[in-house]
Enzyme design. Structure first.
Site, PDB file in Angstrom:
ATOM      1  N   LYS A   9       0.745  -1.299  -0.080  1.00 19.81           N
ATOM      2  CA  LYS A   9       0.079  -0.166  -0.043  1.00 19.81           C
ATOM      3  C   LYS A   9       1.030   1.225  -0.018  1.00 19.81           C
ATOM      4  CE  LYS A   9      -3.943  -2.260   2.263  1.00 19.81           C
ATOM      5  NZ  LYS A   9      -4.923  -1.962   3.327  1.00 19.81           N
ATOM      6  N   TYR A  49     -12.784  -1.782  -3.052  1.00 22.51           N
ATOM      7  CA  TYR A  49     -12.997  -1.961  -1.675  1.00 22.51           C
ATOM      8  C   TYR A  49     -14.418  -1.528  -1.583  1.00 22.51           C
ATOM      9  CZ  TYR A  49      -8.374  -1.892   0.375  1.00 22.51           C
ATOM     10  OH  TYR A  49      -7.200  -2.588   0.604  1.00 22.51           O
ATOM     11  N   ARG A  85      -1.905 -14.137   4.602  1.00 19.97           N
ATOM     12  CA  ARG A  85      -2.747 -13.373   5.522  1.00 19.97           C
ATOM     13  C   ARG A  85      -1.827 -13.508   7.017  1.00 19.97           C
ATOM     14  NH1 ARG A  85      -7.090 -10.139   4.481  1.00 19.97           N
ATOM     15  NH2 ARG A  85      -7.602 -10.373   6.727  1.00 19.97           N
ATOM     16  N   ASN A 112      -1.818   0.162   6.736  1.00 16.82           N
ATOM     17  CA  ASN A 112      -1.409  -0.925   7.566  1.00 16.82           C
ATOM     18  C   ASN A 112      -0.458  -1.683   6.296  1.00 16.82           C
ATOM     19  OD1 ASN A 112      -3.580  -1.909   5.879  1.00 16.82           O
ATOM     20  ND2 ASN A 112      -4.545  -2.760   7.571  1.00 16.82           N
ATOM     21  N   HIS A 115      -1.910  -5.438   1.567  1.00 17.52           N
ATOM     22  CA  HIS A 115      -3.635  -6.043   1.277  1.00 17.52           C
ATOM     23  C   HIS A 115      -3.108  -7.436   0.996  1.00 17.52           C
ATOM     24  CE1 HIS A 115      -7.314  -7.396  -0.018  1.00 17.52           C
ATOM     25  NE2 HIS A 115      -6.675  -7.978  -1.231  1.00 17.52           N
ATOM     26  N   GLU A 126      -9.832 -10.640  -7.546  1.00 19.43           N
ATOM     27  CA  GLU A 126      -8.915  -9.403  -7.227  1.00 19.43           C
ATOM     28  C   GLU A 126      -7.690  -9.667  -8.373  1.00 19.43           C
ATOM     29  OE1 GLU A 126      -7.899  -9.504  -3.199  1.00 19.43           O
ATOM     30  OE2 GLU A 126      -9.996  -8.837  -2.667  1.00 19.43           O
TER      31      GLU A 126
HETATM   32  P1  IDP Z   1      -7.988  -6.483   6.024  1.00 24.54           P
HETATM   33  O1  IDP Z   1      -7.031  -5.519   4.913  1.00 24.54           O
HETATM   34  O2  IDP Z   1      -7.085  -7.051   6.876  1.00 24.54           O
HETATM   35  O3  IDP Z   1      -8.706  -7.857   5.023  1.00 24.54           O
HETATM   36  P2  IDP Z   1     -10.598  -5.138   6.156  1.00 24.54           P
HETATM   37  O4  IDP Z   1     -11.506  -5.299   7.114  1.00 24.54           O
HETATM   38  O5  IDP Z   1     -10.819  -5.985   4.755  1.00 24.54           O
HETATM   39  O6  IDP Z   1      -8.973  -5.667   6.741  1.00 24.54           O
HETATM   40  O7  IDP Z   1     -10.484  -3.725   5.860  1.00 24.54           O
HETATM   41  C1  IDP Z   1      -9.670  -3.232   4.369  1.00 24.54           C
HETATM   42  C2  IDP Z   1      -8.932  -2.147   4.645  1.00 24.54           C
HETATM   43  O8  IDP Z   1      -9.506  -0.876   5.140  1.00 24.54           O
HETATM   44  C3  IDP Z   1      -7.778  -2.473   6.079  1.00 24.54           C
HETATM   45  O9  IDP Z   1      -6.682  -3.045   5.581  1.00 24.54           O
HETATM   46  C4  IDP Z   1      -7.418  -1.140   6.287  1.00 24.54           C
HETATM   47  O10 IDP Z   1      -6.476  -0.303   5.357  1.00 24.54           O
HETATM   48  C5  IDP Z   1      -8.813  -0.384   6.400  1.00 24.54           C
HETATM   49  N1  IDP Z   1      -9.517  -0.236   7.389  1.00 24.54           N
HETATM   50  C6  IDP Z   1     -10.201  -1.540   8.179  1.00 24.54           C
HETATM   51  N2  IDP Z   1     -10.686  -1.268   9.173  1.00 24.54           N
HETATM   52  C7  IDP Z   1     -10.501   0.251   9.492  1.00 24.54           C
HETATM   53  C8  IDP Z   1     -10.777   1.004  10.589  1.00 24.54           C
HETATM   54  O11 IDP Z   1     -11.171   0.750  11.621  1.00 24.54           O
HETATM   55  N3  IDP Z   1     -10.290   2.223  10.173  1.00 24.54           N
HETATM   56  C9  IDP Z   1      -9.696   2.813   9.265  1.00 24.54           C
HETATM   57  N4  IDP Z   1      -9.252   2.056   8.011  1.00 24.54           N
HETATM   58  C10 IDP Z   1      -9.816   0.836   8.392  1.00 24.54           C
HETATM   59 MG    MG Z   2     -10.063  -7.641   3.599  1.00 25.41          MG
END
Ligand code: IDP
Ligand code: MG
Length: 137
Positions: A9, A49, A85, A112, A115, A126
């Site tokens: 990212k 997304y 993961r 973070n 992905h 994807e």
């Molecule tokens: P993942 O990437 O671990 O699968 P997801 O729940 O699918 O997590 O969320 C997609 C992306 O959205 C996350 O990787 C992160 O960048 C963002 N995200 C998820 N939850 C939050 C939040 O509570 N606040 C801000 N951004 C979030």
């Molecule tokens: Mg996800």
């Protein structure tokens, strides 16, 4: 053998972490079949997304994911989806296990660093969203 889709990212690309992250991927016995650097358009980020489009963080997430270049990749290996993961760590870096990419590099729950697909079905969708079959080698 299984394939999964990965994004390094904008926060990680900005901090020159593509090589560090790919070293972790490769030393976990995952092969990088395809890899390209690109800017996600707003439209691509919104589509990618769309399952989150009701969430309070959606607009901010789209803005962040289009704030700089990303590295999109296809990874292959045994149990690649679950394996990647695991290497990534929990969505929230404060909850991520030691030694995971997110624990080491993520800046926040949003920024973070990586992905990874969460299911075989989503991995297919994807991968096809960003790559054609002939690019996976
Ligand atoms: P993942 O990437 O671990 O699968 P997801 O729940 O699918 O997590 O969320 C997609 C992306 O959205 C996350 O990787 C992160 O960048 C963002 N995200 C998820 N939850 C939050 C939040 O509570 N606040 C801000 N951004 C979030
Ligand atoms: Mg996800």
């Amino acid at each position: 053998m299984q394939k999964t889709f990965s994004i390094i990212k904008p926060d990680a690309v900005k901090r020159n972490l593509i090589g560090h992250i790919n070293q972790m991927i490769e030393s976990s016995d995952l092969k990088i079949l395809a890899s390209k650097k690109m800017y996600l358009t707003k439209n691509q980020a919104e589509l990618f997304y769309k399952v989150h489009n009701e969430k309070p963080f959606y607009n901010s997430l789209i803005e962040y994911m289009t704030s700089g270049p990303v590295q999109v990749q296809v990874l292959e290996g045994k149990d690649a989806i679950v394996k990647y993961r695991k290497i990534m760590g929990a969505t929230n870096p404060f909850e991520a296990e030691d030694g995971t990419i997110r624990k080491l590099y993520a800046e926040s729950i949003e920024a973070n660093s990586v992905h990874g697909s969460d299911s075989e079905e989503n991995a297919k969708i994807e991968i096809n969203f960003f790559f054609s079959g002939s690019e996976l080698v």
